[in-house]
Design a protein around this motif. Sequence first.
Motif, short mmCIF file in Angstrom:
data_model
loop_
_atom_site.label_atom_id
_atom_site.label_comp_id
_atom_site.label_asym_id
_atom_site.label_seq_id
_atom_site.Cartn_x
_atom_site.Cartn_y
_atom_site.Cartn_z
N ARG A 109 5.23 -35.12 -57.34
CA ARG A 109 3.83 -35.58 -57.34
C ARG A 109 2.91 -34.50 -57.89
O ARG A 109 2.01 -34.78 -58.70
CB ARG A 109 3.40 -35.97 -55.93
N ASP A 110 3.10 -33.25 -57.47
CA ASP A 110 2.27 -32.16 -57.97
C ASP A 110 2.53 -31.90 -59.45
O ASP A 110 1.62 -31.54 -60.20
CB ASP A 110 2.52 -30.88 -57.16
N PHE A 111 3.80 -32.08 -59.87
CA PHE A 111 4.10 -31.91 -61.29
C PHE A 111 3.38 -32.95 -62.13
O PHE A 111 2.81 -32.61 -63.19
CB PHE A 111 5.61 -32.01 -61.53
N VAL A 112 3.43 -34.22 -61.72
CA VAL A 112 2.75 -35.28 -62.47
C VAL A 112 1.26 -34.99 -62.58
O VAL A 112 0.65 -35.17 -63.64
CB VAL A 112 2.99 -36.65 -61.80
N ASP A 113 0.67 -34.51 -61.49
CA ASP A 113 -0.75 -34.17 -61.50
C ASP A 113 -1.05 -33.06 -62.52
O ASP A 113 -2.01 -33.14 -63.31
CB ASP A 113 -1.18 -33.73 -60.10
N ALA A 114 -0.20 -32.03 -62.54
CA ALA A 114 -0.40 -30.92 -63.48
C ALA A 114 -0.11 -31.34 -64.91
O ALA A 114 -0.76 -30.85 -65.85
CB ALA A 114 0.50 -29.74 -63.09
N TYR A 115 0.83 -32.25 -65.10
CA TYR A 115 1.20 -32.68 -66.45
C TYR A 115 0.12 -33.57 -67.07
O TYR A 115 -0.25 -33.39 -68.24
CB TYR A 115 2.53 -33.43 -66.41
N ILE A 116 -0.38 -34.54 -66.32
CA ILE A 116 -1.35 -35.49 -66.87
C ILE A 116 -2.71 -34.83 -67.07
O ILE A 116 -3.36 -35.02 -68.10
CB ILE A 116 -1.48 -36.72 -65.96
N ASN A 117 -3.17 -34.07 -66.11
CA ASN A 117 -4.50 -33.47 -66.19
C ASN A 117 -4.48 -32.30 -67.17
O ASN A 117 -3.87 -31.26 -66.92
CB ASN A 117 -4.97 -33.00 -64.81
N VAL A 118 -5.16 -32.47 -68.30
CA VAL A 118 -5.20 -31.43 -69.32
C VAL A 118 -6.54 -31.53 -70.05
O VAL A 118 -7.06 -32.62 -70.27
CB VAL A 118 -4.02 -31.59 -70.30
#
Length: 312
Positions: A85-94
């Motif tokens: 979940r934290d990875f998806v958050d870091a990946y999408i938010n840019v």
Amino acid sequence: MKRRKANIHKPEKEKSGIRKDTSKRTAFAVWGLIGGLLFFSTLAVMLSINTRSTFNDLRVAVNDDDAEQEEESELDIVSADFFLRDFVDAYINVSDDPDALEERREALHEYMVSTDTEAEWQMVDVDMEGERRLEDVSLFHVDETDEGAVFEYEVTYISDSGEGTTEEQTLLLHVPVMEQGGQYAVKREPYFTEVEDLSASIAVEEEERNVDEYVGEEQEAILSFLDEFFEEYATGEEDDLSYMMREPESLDGAFVYEGMVNESIEEQDEGFSVYTDVQMVDDVTGLDYEFEVAFYVEQMNENYIVEAMEIQ
């Protein structure tokens, strides 16, 4: 005076009517036969019981081994989802802010597998304008593999050009992950697909690969068809691909098709297997998106049709 020769015959002895008594010998043989049958019957029963017991013990041991293997190979979906979940958050938010990009780079490196090379992951080395913001995420499906699993997340995000142009997209984000000792790492680059319709499924039969690469007269026509196909796949709707794809799907305008590299065509019995790297960019931010894909195409009505497509 002549004497007459006496005609005298020796009387034959009459056979005695008394026979020897063999009843004892017959009784002994009968009882011996009965005893032998009882002995062999008892022996057969004992062997049968012992064999069945051995078989049952073996079956229990095999079942226990299978249960242990299943228990050892079972992936903890809950803990892996918590990690991702934290990875998806870091990946999408840019965003295009240099400081934010550096923070994102450091954050993503914490989730990735270690490699022997220093090659940079594409998802951490970005060139864009504006930002992409995650609005919602939910776990859609988990596809377990021999080395881990591919977690599919339905993500809704907003692409903002920074100049007043915004667009909301909802897609499936596929995240390949590996597990070791209850800990996890992202195995390779995530990739997007459309959100699947759960009321239908597509079964793809694997074709036996031909080691000889096709370089015949249809090569140019196939590559031209695939260029046209990816233009529609990236920017069009499903109905726009109904004449190009057996079971149409699209990215519904989320990306712009840039081109293909590393194309390889292999001739099969009734069509062609095609393997290539596809390059796209985000329609709003210009963020690069590249993925490997395998096709099976056949001729239809003097053109081609995609019978099956699998993103690697």
